[in-house]
Design a protein around this motif. Structure first.
Motif, PDB file in Angstrom:
ATOM      1  N   CYS A  46       0.878  -1.166   0.087  1.00 41.12           N
ATOM      2  CA  CYS A  46      -0.091  -0.152  -0.134  1.00 41.12           C
ATOM      3  C   CYS A  46       0.924   1.173  -0.046  1.00 41.12           C
ATOM      4  O   CYS A  46       1.680   1.542   0.857  1.00 41.12           O
ATOM      5  CB  CYS A  46      -0.913   0.043   1.346  1.00 41.12           C
ATOM      6  N   VAL A  47       0.506   1.949  -0.869  1.00 43.97           N
ATOM      7  CA  VAL A  47       1.426   3.383  -0.853  1.00 43.97           C
ATOM      8  C   VAL A  47       0.658   4.462  -0.511  1.00 43.97           C
ATOM      9  O   VAL A  47       0.856   5.652  -0.150  1.00 43.97           O
ATOM     10  CB  VAL A  47       1.622   3.844  -2.480  1.00 43.97           C
ATOM     11  N   GLY A  48      -0.631   4.255   0.470  1.00 41.73           N
ATOM     12  CA  GLY A  48      -1.450   5.027   1.070  1.00 41.73           C
ATOM     13  C   GLY A  48      -1.848   6.235   0.251  1.00 41.73           C
ATOM     14  O   GLY A  48      -2.207   7.546   0.626  1.00 41.73           O
ATOM     15  N   CYS A  49      -2.506   5.794  -0.746  1.00 43.84           N
ATOM     16  CA  CYS A  49      -3.089   6.823  -1.824  1.00 43.84           C
ATOM     17  C   CYS A  49      -4.510   7.285  -1.317  1.00 43.84           C
ATOM     18  O   CYS A  49      -4.988   8.352  -1.322  1.00 43.84           O
ATOM     19  CB  CYS A  49      -3.517   6.417  -3.180  1.00 43.84           C
ATOM     20  N   GLY A  50      -4.986   6.384  -0.370  1.00 48.59           N
ATOM     21  CA  GLY A  50      -6.382   6.725   0.225  1.00 48.59           C
ATOM     22  C   GLY A  50      -7.549   6.472  -0.547  1.00 48.59           C
ATOM     23  O   GLY A  50      -8.672   6.624   0.111  1.00 48.59           O
ATOM     24  N   LEU A  51      -7.373   5.807  -1.557  1.00 53.77           N
ATOM     25  CA  LEU A  51      -8.573   5.711  -2.516  1.00 53.77           C
ATOM     26  C   LEU A  51      -9.479   4.411  -1.986  1.00 53.77           C
ATOM     27  O   LEU A  51     -10.801   4.898  -1.832  1.00 53.77           O
ATOM     28  CB  LEU A  51      -8.521   5.069  -3.950  1.00 53.77           C
TER      29      LEU A  51
HETATM   30  S1  SF4 Z   1      -6.412   1.878  -2.526  1.00 56.83           S
HETATM   31 FE1  SF4 Z   1      -6.057   1.612  -0.353  1.00 56.83          FE
HETATM   32  S2  SF4 Z   1      -4.847  -0.194  -0.281  1.00 56.83           S
HETATM   33 FE2  SF4 Z   1      -4.611   0.701  -2.387  1.00 56.83          FE
HETATM   34  S3  SF4 Z   1      -2.776   1.839  -2.086  1.00 56.83           S
HETATM   35 FE3  SF4 Z   1      -4.552   3.082  -1.762  1.00 56.83          FE
HETATM   36  S4  SF4 Z   1      -4.556   3.453   0.139  1.00 56.83           S
HETATM   37 FE4  SF4 Z   1      -3.464   1.743  -0.233  1.00 56.83          FE
END
Ligand code: SF4
Ligand code: SF4
Length: 717
Positions: A658-663
């Motif tokens: 996980c790169v922490g994009c927050g999606l």
């Molecule tokens: S969608 Fe969720 S699990 Fe996937 S990289 Fe973004 S924060 Fe991490």
């Protein structure tokens, strides 16, 4: 560009007496400099992106040699650059992915090939045909034939590839015709070595400029009435001149062997595959010494009739190895032999598949069936057939025992900024209903795969809006066209936007603004924050659209799923007619991670504070319905056994990548899915304030969680 090619650039500086070691495509780059090119250009695309990427990093070296480098906005502009060789003794090369790039460049190529050239002009084609290809399955051969451009197809071996580049320029100059040099995926990535030569400057270049234009000569223009003369010149002068050069310079190769009544005629690029198959059938050794004579066409077009005839004369049968259909080479060989009344039987398609890449299985089957038909003296054809069957027979058994293997399509990178837009489209469609999605070329085309499965058509790079032009007026709901910033500058601005505005069209266009040509390796674009020399480009998609007259324009951060859903609904429902453009803004995560990783490493070295965001799922709250996975498709979201013995459904889980994009959290929120996602920050080189806040928070959580004794102990430390 975020990647560095320092090692490759050093290889480009090698001189006489040294040995170059590396990949085929880099060998081409070096060969261009050894050939004295004055200019290089192109449009990136696999498998030839590396050529331009390395050239960009080698700009200092190019400057010393006076070589001009142009990173073009599409293949048409790259092909048009070769116009410099029409009037001047300037050698130049451009590159792109074919056949799609050649399609885009076709107009310029025709206009180049008609007047012909004085300086050597070369197109390096990444022939993306067959296994692993990412484009429609056609071959570039037809372009060579129709334009009277010569097509080199060297054996995938570094000395042969370098020789083809150097001789290709001479061929172009001797025959006054442009030359294409095609490299299949395997040839681009083949590794090896060759004896390097010192780079040389062009006759004229940035270091030795031309004094001025030549005397005006109408015959150099691709324009009536001289186009009629030019057509004659192509056939009556340039073609024979090219055939003579190919013959005199022995560009095609003969490999004579102990058998003489059969032979194989193979396109240079397929030579390694043929030799490997012969070796596996016991008809060649590991060093390529074969028992069957081979005529290797390092120049695939034009054929040299005298060579074809002399190879075939006295043979009972030959096998022509040429992938795809139509079988251009096979047909030409049959015509030459019939005209000369040579009775050699020609095999090709039939023994070999009519379509698709020739992999090891196709070569082995093809050669075995040819030998079974031709029955040459000195070979036990039945034994060869049995050997082929034994080698390949296990495949059917393996398929049966393994069962059907599920397809594993490519996917967006973890944290890709484009994924949330498709989550938003799915969510918006729950309310507005399904509509036609006009997809395009680029990373965003991964949305055509599960779990999104969005896209009703793809018509070419930057063509999505144009391809929705006739759908919109015939459909109740507005179509949504999706285009990347790469596609926007490549073609979409004129083909799509200008045409839509000019025709007073309607519809919705989403432009994915990730800041790079991401799918081809994060090359800079006109709307990137900076260009290849690190200075601001001064061009934005927003400004450009406004200047064209787009009035309904919104820029939305891609990860803001709820806002994107609302904006989409507004675009679909508004009574305002005309083009509605949503710029979906979010930097390519792959490029961002590469940049951030390097920056963080530097900070850690200096002992500075570095934070990393991670998302997670609270096992106790997750209900196990997995809507988050279905709506985001992130590879970091998976499932794990439910820790609660009373619940059997597996719970969602976020893994280390996980790169922490927050999606996932955004989607859960926008879709009102569940409150189980949490956000955490991993802090390295934590400060006093970080430690204090951590303890305080943990204490409060323990207190609220009914563990006051632990909380008190926490406070005391
Ligand atoms: S969608 Fe969720 S699990 Fe996937 S990289 Fe973004 S924060 Fe991490
Ligand atoms: S390269 Fe960039 S834009 Fe393409 S899928 Fe990966 S993160 Fe997304």
């Amino acid at each position: 560009m975020e990647r560095s090619f320092k090692h490759e650039v050093e290889q480009l500086k090698l001189g006489d007496g040294t040995t170059f070691r590396g990949e085929g495509i880099l060998a081409v780059t070096k060969a261009l400099l050894q050939s004295g090119v004055s200019y290089v250009g192109g449009y990136q695309g696999a498998p030839v992106s590396h050529l331009l990427d390395v050239m960009v990093d080698a700009e200092e070296l190019l400057g010393e040699l006076g070589v001009h480098l142009e990173t073009c906005t599409n293949e048409a502009s790259a092909a048009a650059m070769l116009g410099a060789s029409i009037n001047y003794p300037l050698r130049g090369a451009v590159t792109w992915k074919s056949v799609v790039g050649t399609n885009v460049a076709a107009d310029a190529l025709s206009n180049l090939a008609s007047p012909g050239v004085i300086g050597g002009a070369m197109v390096i084609l990444g022939e993306d045909y067959g296994e692993g290809s990412s484009v429609i399955q056609e071959r570039s051969y037809a372009y060579a034939m129709k334009c009277s451009m010569w097509l080199m197809d060297p054996r995938p071996d570094l000395p042969s590839i370098v020789h083809a580049v150097e001789k290709g320029f001479e061929l172009s100059e001797a025959s006054h015709a442009p030359v294409m040099l095609q490299l299949r995926v395997r040839a681009c990535h083949v590794t090896g070595e060759f004896a390097a030569k010192t780079n040389r400057r062009g006759i004229n270049s940035g270091q030795n400029k031309l004094a001025g234009p030549p005397r005006f000569e109408y015959g150099r223009l691709a324009h009536p009435p001289v186009i009629f003369t030019q057509e004659r010149l192509k056939i009556e002068q340039r073609l024979p001149a090219a055939q003579k050069f190919i013959r005199d310079e022995k560009l095609n190769e003969y490999f004579n062997c102990d058998l003489s009544d059969v032979g194989i005629i193979v396109l240079g690029g397929l030579y390694n595959g043929v030799i490997r198959a012969l070796s596996r059938l016991g008809l060649a050794d590991l060093y390529g010494e074969a028992r069957i004579p081979i005529y290797c066409l390092n120049v695939a077009y034009p054929l040299v009739p005298e060579e074809v005839k002399s190879f075939c004369a006295g043979k009972r049968a030959v096998l022509v190895v040429e992938e795809g259909s139509p079988e251009y080479v096979e047909q030409q060989i049959i015509v030459e032999l019939r005209r000369a009344d040579i009775q050699t039987k020609v095999y090709g398609k039939g023994c070999l598949p009519r379509t698709g890449d020739y992999n090891s299985e196709a070569f082995i089957n093809g050669i075995a069936s040819f030998l079974a038909e031709a029955k040459p003296a000195g070979i036990d054809a039945d034994a060869i057939t049995a050997q082929a069957q034994q080698m390949l027979g296990h495949k059917a058994g393996a398929i049966t025992s393994v069962g059907e293997v599920p397809p594993r399509p490519p996917n967006f990178c973890t944290g890709c900024p484009e994924r949330p837009v498709f989550s938003a489209i799915k969510l918006a469609q729950r309310e507005i209903g399904p509509t036609h999605i006009s997809a395009d070329i680029g990373c965003h085309s991964f949305a055509t795969f599960a779990p999104f499965s969005l896209g009703n058509s793809i018509l070419g790079y930057g063509m999505s809006l144009a391809s929705a032009a006739a759908v919109g007026p015939n459909m109740e709901r507005r179509p949504i066209a999706v285009m990347g910033d790469g596609g926007f500058w490549h073609n979409g601005l004129i083909t799509g936007v200008a045409s839509n505005l000019f025709n007073k069209g309607d519809g919705v266009l989403i432009v994915m603004q990730n800041g790079y040509a991401s799918a081809t390796g994060q090359q800079y674009l006109p709307s990137s924050t900076k260009n290849r020399s690190g200075t601001p480009t001064g061009m934005t998609i927003e400004q450009t659209l406004r200047s064209f007259g787009v009035t309904w324009l919104r820029t939305v951060r891609t990860y803001s799923v709820a806002k994107m859903v609302e904006t989409l609904k507004e675009a679909m429902r508004t009574a305002e007619r005309g083009l509605k453009v949503i710029i979906a803004d979010g930097e390519c995560m792959l490029a961002r991670q590469r940049r951030i990783r390097a920056e963080d490493a530097e900070k850690l070295k200096r002992g500075e504070r570095v934070t990393k965001t991670r998302f997670g799922v609270d096992d106790e709250i997750c209900t196990g319905d997995h809507s988050c996975i279905r709506l985001s498709g992130c590879p970091s979201l998976t499932v794990k056994p439910n820790p609660d013995p009373l619940r059997t459904d597996p719970v969602a889980s976020v893994i280390e990548s996980c790169v922490g994009c927050g999606l996932c959290g955004e989607v859960a929120h926008a879709a009102v899915l569940c409150p189980s996602f949490y956000r955490a920050e991993v802090v390295r080189n934590a400060t006093f304030a970080d430690r204090f806040m951590f303890k305080l928070r943990r204490g409060v959580i323990r207190m609220l969680g009914g563990r006051p004794r632990e909380a008190a102990a926490e406070a005391a430390t």
